[in-house]
Write an enzyme that holds these catalytic residues in place. Sequence first.
Site, short mmCIF file in Angstrom:
data_model
loop_
_atom_site.label_atom_id
_atom_site.label_comp_id
_atom_site.label_asym_id
_atom_site.label_seq_id
_atom_site.Cartn_x
_atom_site.Cartn_y
_atom_site.Cartn_z
N ASN A 141 8.21 -5.18 -0.78
CA ASN A 141 8.09 -4.03 0.12
C ASN A 141 6.63 -4.01 0.55
OD1 ASN A 141 7.88 -1.68 1.50
ND2 ASN A 141 9.01 -0.43 0.01
N ARG B 38 12.86 5.25 12.60
CA ARG B 38 11.64 6.05 12.50
C ARG B 38 10.72 5.79 13.71
NH1 ARG B 38 9.16 5.36 6.73
NH2 ARG B 38 7.98 7.19 7.44
N ARG C 69 4.89 11.06 -2.75
CA ARG C 69 4.64 10.75 -1.33
C ARG C 69 5.90 11.05 -0.49
NH1 ARG C 69 4.69 4.62 1.14
NH2 ARG C 69 4.03 5.21 3.23
N HIS D 299 12.69 -2.38 2.50
CA HIS D 299 12.13 -1.06 2.79
C HIS D 299 13.04 0.02 2.24
CE1 HIS D 299 9.21 -2.93 5.42
NE2 HIS D 299 10.21 -3.65 5.90
N GLU E 266 12.20 -9.28 2.48
CA GLU E 266 11.45 -8.08 2.87
C GLU E 266 12.35 -6.87 2.66
OE1 GLU E 266 10.05 -8.20 7.00
OE2 GLU E 266 10.30 -6.02 7.11
N ALA F 92 3.01 -0.53 4.95
CA ALA F 92 2.53 -0.57 6.34
C ALA F 92 2.08 -1.96 6.76
CB ALA F 92 1.39 0.44 6.51
N TYR G 98 11.04 9.10 0.84
CA TYR G 98 10.95 8.02 -0.16
C TYR G 98 11.54 8.40 -1.53
CZ TYR G 98 7.84 5.98 3.32
OH TYR G 98 7.33 5.47 4.49
N PRO H 211 0.79 -1.22 0.00
CA PRO H 211 0.00 0.00 0.00
C PRO H 211 0.83 1.28 0.00
CG PRO H 211 -0.15 -1.13 2.12
CD PRO H 211 0.51 -2.08 1.17
N ASN H 212 0.36 2.22 -0.79
CA ASN H 212 0.91 3.58 -0.90
C ASN H 212 2.22 3.65 -1.67
OD1 ASN H 212 -1.18 4.96 0.64
ND2 ASN H 212 -0.40 3.81 2.38
C1 DQA Z 1 8.16 1.37 3.95
C2 DQA Z 1 8.19 1.61 5.47
C3 DQA Z 1 6.82 1.37 6.08
O1 DQA Z 1 6.85 1.62 7.47
C4 DQA Z 1 5.80 2.32 5.46
O2 DQA Z 1 4.52 2.05 5.98
C5 DQA Z 1 5.81 2.26 3.97
C6 DQA Z 1 7.08 2.19 3.27
C7 DQA Z 1 9.51 1.72 3.28
O3 DQA Z 1 9.70 1.30 2.13
O4 DQA Z 1 10.35 2.40 3.86
O5 DQA Z 1 4.77 2.35 3.33
O6 DQA Z 1 7.92 -0.02 3.72
#
Ligand code: DQA
Length: 145
Positions: A74, A107, A17, A100, A98, A77, A22, A9-10
């Site tokens: 990735n 954070r 964003r 990020h 996994e 959240a 990011y 998501p996102n």
């Molecule tokens: C993320 C880190 C997560 O905490 C966050 O919710 C994201 C992006 C990252 O790529 O740093 O959506 O996965």
Amino acid sequence: MNILLINGPNLNMLGTREPEIYGSETLSELVAALSSYATDTHGVTLRDFQSNIEGEIVTAVQDARHWADGILMNPGAYTHYSIAIRDAISSIDVPVIELHISNVHAREEFRHTSVLSAVCLGVIAGFGRHSYFNALDSMVRHLKS
Ligand code: DQA
């Protein structure tokens, strides 16, 4: 070798964003660069999937057992609370890395916990866009060893 990249998501909002966290590259630019790198450097095929919906990610993980050699994910959240995605990863034999973009440990406290890491091959975080390239390199190295 077939690798699946899953963005949760996102991550479709990359580019606009919170660019200070990011970066300013869009998801499609990043995926295009990673796909070329996968083919040119490693001779592997990268397929990508993005969804804002937990169940769609669960289904993508399940389906990958039929064709993928490895998954780079990735989870956004969902990292921090999706038991459904964790169970999907546990259900298949395909290794998952996994990843990020940000250093989640530097954070907010709620980002320090991942319910997925324990069922993944490994975790890469905090290298910006390079987290994706590092994850791909690590997966290829793992699959070839
Ligand atoms: C993320 C880190 C997560 O905490 C966050 O919710 C994201 C992006 C990252 O790529 O740093 O959506 O996965």
